[in-house]
Design an enzyme around this catalytic site. Structure first.
Site, mmCIF file in Angstrom:
data_model
loop_
_atom_site.group_PDB
_atom_site.id
_atom_site.type_symbol
_atom_site.label_atom_id
_atom_site.label_comp_id
_atom_site.label_asym_id
_atom_site.label_seq_id
_atom_site.Cartn_x
_atom_site.Cartn_y
_atom_site.Cartn_z
ATOM 1 N N GLN A 295 50.886 12.171 67.992
ATOM 2 C CA GLN A 295 49.876 13.083 67.451
ATOM 3 C C GLN A 295 50.380 13.677 66.124
ATOM 4 O OE1 GLN A 295 50.519 13.577 71.221
ATOM 5 N NE2 GLN A 295 49.249 11.768 71.091
ATOM 6 N N ASP B 228 47.840 9.795 63.538
ATOM 7 C CA ASP B 228 47.550 8.515 62.896
ATOM 8 C C ASP B 228 48.051 8.438 61.459
ATOM 9 O OD1 ASP B 228 46.269 7.792 65.248
ATOM 10 O OD2 ASP B 228 44.340 8.584 64.554
ATOM 11 N N LYS C 75 53.080 6.814 61.936
ATOM 12 C CA LYS C 75 54.407 7.080 62.527
ATOM 13 C C LYS C 75 55.042 5.790 63.059
ATOM 14 C CE LYS C 75 52.273 10.018 65.213
ATOM 15 N NZ LYS C 75 50.978 10.163 64.541
HETATM 16 P P1 GDP Z 1 50.337 6.430 64.072
HETATM 17 O O1 GDP Z 1 49.557 6.831 65.269
HETATM 18 O O2 GDP Z 1 50.831 7.609 63.293
HETATM 19 O O3 GDP Z 1 51.447 5.457 64.364
HETATM 20 O O4 GDP Z 1 49.315 5.672 63.105
HETATM 21 P P2 GDP Z 1 48.188 4.592 63.561
HETATM 22 O O5 GDP Z 1 48.849 3.307 63.862
HETATM 23 O O6 GDP Z 1 47.286 5.163 64.586
HETATM 24 O O7 GDP Z 1 47.317 4.540 62.250
HETATM 25 C C1 GDP Z 1 47.853 4.133 61.030
HETATM 26 C C2 GDP Z 1 47.055 2.891 60.552
HETATM 27 O O8 GDP Z 1 47.315 2.659 59.186
HETATM 28 C C3 GDP Z 1 47.470 1.619 61.258
HETATM 29 O O9 GDP Z 1 46.358 0.770 61.354
HETATM 30 C C4 GDP Z 1 48.522 1.033 60.328
HETATM 31 O O10 GDP Z 1 48.646 -0.381 60.435
HETATM 32 C C5 GDP Z 1 47.979 1.412 58.994
HETATM 33 N N1 GDP Z 1 48.971 1.676 57.942
HETATM 34 C C6 GDP Z 1 50.194 2.245 58.044
HETATM 35 N N2 GDP Z 1 50.739 2.428 56.835
HETATM 36 C C7 GDP Z 1 49.840 1.975 55.942
HETATM 37 C C8 GDP Z 1 49.797 1.941 54.508
HETATM 38 O O11 GDP Z 1 50.701 2.363 53.810
HETATM 39 N N3 GDP Z 1 48.658 1.418 53.944
HETATM 40 C C9 GDP Z 1 47.626 0.954 54.687
HETATM 41 N N4 GDP Z 1 46.569 0.475 54.040
HETATM 42 N N5 GDP Z 1 47.625 0.984 56.020
HETATM 43 C C10 GDP Z 1 48.710 1.515 56.640
HETATM 44 P P1 IMO Z 2 48.786 9.284 67.445
HETATM 45 O O1 IMO Z 2 50.134 9.447 68.109
HETATM 46 C C1 IMO Z 2 44.928 11.101 66.497
HETATM 47 C C2 IMO Z 2 43.274 13.916 69.428
HETATM 48 C C3 IMO Z 2 42.007 13.504 70.162
HETATM 49 C C4 IMO Z 2 41.386 14.861 70.410
HETATM 50 C C5 IMO Z 2 42.597 15.745 70.685
HETATM 51 C C6 IMO Z 2 42.889 15.934 72.164
HETATM 52 O O2 IMO Z 2 48.252 7.903 67.479
HETATM 53 O O3 IMO Z 2 48.786 9.912 66.094
HETATM 54 P P2 IMO Z 2 43.917 14.391 74.049
HETATM 55 O O4 IMO Z 2 43.490 13.072 74.580
HETATM 56 O O5 IMO Z 2 45.309 14.423 73.486
HETATM 57 O O6 IMO Z 2 43.711 15.519 75.029
HETATM 58 O O7 IMO Z 2 42.920 14.687 72.824
HETATM 59 O O8 IMO Z 2 43.700 15.105 70.068
HETATM 60 N N1 IMO Z 2 44.380 12.947 69.524
HETATM 61 C C7 IMO Z 2 44.783 12.151 68.519
HETATM 62 N N2 IMO Z 2 44.266 11.968 67.293
HETATM 63 N N3 IMO Z 2 46.052 10.456 66.852
HETATM 64 C C8 IMO Z 2 46.595 10.639 68.075
HETATM 65 O O9 IMO Z 2 47.796 10.114 68.424
HETATM 66 C C9 IMO Z 2 45.930 11.485 68.990
HETATM 67 N N4 IMO Z 2 46.170 11.872 70.265
HETATM 68 C C10 IMO Z 2 45.232 12.776 70.566
HETATM 69 O O10 IMO Z 2 41.201 12.674 69.366
HETATM 70 O O11 IMO Z 2 40.795 15.342 69.218
HETATM 71 MG MG MG Z 3 47.652 6.545 66.105
#
Ligand code: GDP
Ligand code: IMO
Ligand code: MG
Length: 427
Positions: free
Chosen positions: A221, A13, A16
């Site tokens: 991840q 999260d 990416k």
């Molecule tokens: P990913 O799984 O790595 O693609 O990340 P996620 O989408 O799960 O989580 C990142 C969260 O942060 C999302 O809700 C994005 O919209 C938000 N986000 C990304 N970049 C920024 C930033 O620079 N500032 C803020 N405030 N939010 C961001």
């Molecule tokens: P993105 O791509 C954050 C975590 C789960 C759990 C562990 C194992 O959005 O960054 P799984 O379902 O993979 O067997 O769970 O990994 N987990 C993540 N945490 N971002 C993710 O993906 C995740 N994908 C799995 O919360 O701790």
């Molecule tokens: Mg994510």
């Protein structure tokens, strides 16, 4: 041509999806190489927000080819939901998306096994996303998996054998589920999936490279969730590191070019497992509220804490990161001071190399405190506008991590992204 890789350096999260979308115009091909619908990649632009789970984040730009590589595990039902919703939004997916014949399929019984395994673990559960990731990769490694290409030969026999084996495992765990409806929807979704372009993606990608096309690989991840180098056993079931792009796409190691390592200006984790810099106080809550730190897939509260440079240095090392991308610094815009963990103290000894285990009860983070910049940066357009304290924070991180920070993200929108010429890039 070489392939560039963009991957998370923390516990996922990091943002990416947002940055892959921003970088896509520089590339001809974007490819996912591991993970599955446990991922939730959020993109925001033109006032709209999208969450992608299995489909790469390069689909919203200008007709780049997007590939779901062989290292990915795909749930046909969730894929169908995701694809149909994108098509409803006007994305012409069929003309840009290609899927490897070698992706492993997540079956309904894999999801049931994921939940049953978690229940059986009780207090020591991993806190998985419940998407069947562990059981599907288990079948892959134990040579019992079903690949998308298998749908073309004796599929029903292979499916039935796998399903019966899973049902026996579920019985052993005291469960007796009725899967009739789940199975029906899954088989219908397979037919839907087969209307997409199913290819030998390793050949496709290598041909692209020979033809001078550029490829960006999108990680899911993060490094601290890597099956080998993460906080085992509280990890996911794939190699999330750069090497995973080689095995998950059929790209040779000498074809890897830039490795973009992405991290938040603080740190989060969702699910169970150790997190040395976790904050249980008002500061942790302030980060969660300001950063909207709730899971994109499960809606779970993300655990929040200070940035951990011991873990980041380790992640940079195992990935061969060449450039860093710092996300969500805007979440810290109001803070008087910011802390960064530069070492761990274990049994009275100070260590800076990431240790075998971070579960030790007496592990204490060693922090340095840095003055905050106390400026709303979310509307800034260039590095010229950066406050001095912010530049000092970046310079501090570059010194500690010995890697250039070349992109800074100051908000969720595509536009809130600033490219930076790091002094380290000239060295
Ligand atoms: P990913 O799984 O790595 O693609 O990340 P996620 O989408 O799960 O989580 C990142 C969260 O942060 C999302 O809700 C994005 O919209 C938000 N986000 C990304 N970049 C920024 C930033 O620079 N500032 C803020 N405030 N939010 C961001
Ligand atoms: P993105 O791509 C954050 C975590 C789960 C759990 C562990 C194992 O959005 O960054 P799984 O379902 O993979 O067997 O769970 O990994 N987990 C993540 N945490 N971002 C993710 O993906 C995740 N994908 C799995 O919360 O701790
Ligand atoms: Mg994510």
């Amino acid at each position: 041509m070489k392939v560039d890789v963009l991957l998370g350096l923390q516990w996922g999260d990091e943002g990416k999806g947002k940055v892959v979308d921003v970088l896509t115009p520089k590339y001809d091909v974007v490819a996912r190489f591991q993970g599955g619908p446990n991922a939730g990649h959020t993109l925001e632009f033109e006032g709209k927000k999208y969450v992608l789970r299995s489909i790469p984040s390069g689909i919203f730009q200008h007709g780049q080819t997007n590939i779901i590589g062989n290292g990915v595990v795909l749930d046909p039902v969730l894929f169908r939901e995701e694809a149909e919703s994108l098509e409803r939004s006007g994305v012409d997916l069929r003309s840009i998306l290609k899927i490897s014949k070698k992706v492993h399929l997540i079956m309904p019984t894999h999801r049931l096994l994921d939940a049953a395994n978690e229940r059986a673990k009780g207090g020591s559960k991993i806190g998985t996303t419940g998407k069947g990731i562990g059981p599907t990769y288990t079948d892959k490694i134990s040579r019992n998996g079903i690949r998308l290409g298998d749908t073309l030969h004796n599929f029903k026999d292979k499916y039935t054998a796998a399903r019966n084996r899973h049902l026996a495992q579920l019985h052993a765990l005291g469960e007796d589920p009725d899967i009739t409806e789940l199975e029906k929807r899954w088989l219908e979704a397979i037919d839907y999936l087969l209307t997409f372009d199913i290819i030998d993606s390793e050949h496709f990608i290598n041909r692209c490279l020979r033809d001078g096309k550029s490829v960006l690989c999108e990680g899911a991840q993060g490094t601290m969730l890597d099956i080998d180098f993460g906080s085992y056993p509280f990890v996911t079931s794939s190699n999330t590191i750069t090497a995973g792009a080689c095995s998950g796409l059929g790209v040779a190691p000498n074809k890897i070019g830039e490795v973009f390592g992405i991290f938040k200006a603080y740190c989060t984790r969702v699910g169970s497992g150790p997190f040395p810099t976790e904050l249980f106080d008002e500061t942790g809550k302030a980060i969660r509220d300001k950063g909207h730190e709730y899971g994109a897939v499960t809606g779970r509260e993300r655990r929040c804490g200070w940035i951990d440079l011991v873990a980041l240095r380790y992640a940079i090392m195992v990935n061969g990161v060449t450039q860093l991308i710092m996300m969500k610094s805007d979440v810290l815009d109001d803070f008087d001071t910011i802390k960064a963990c530069v070492a761990y103290e274990i049994n009275g000894e100070t260590i800076t190399d990431f240790p075998y285990s971070i579960e030790e009860e007496d592990l204490k983070p060693v922090y340095v405190e840095i003055p905050g910049w106390k400026t709303d940066m979310t509307g800034m357009k260039s590095t010229d506008e950066f406050p001095k304290e912010f530049n000092d924070y970046i310079a501090f991180l570059e010194r500690e991590l010995m890697t250039p920070i070349s992109i800074v993200s100051i908000g969720p929108d595509r536009e809130q992204t600033i490219l930076r010429k790091s002094p380290l890039l000239n060295k």
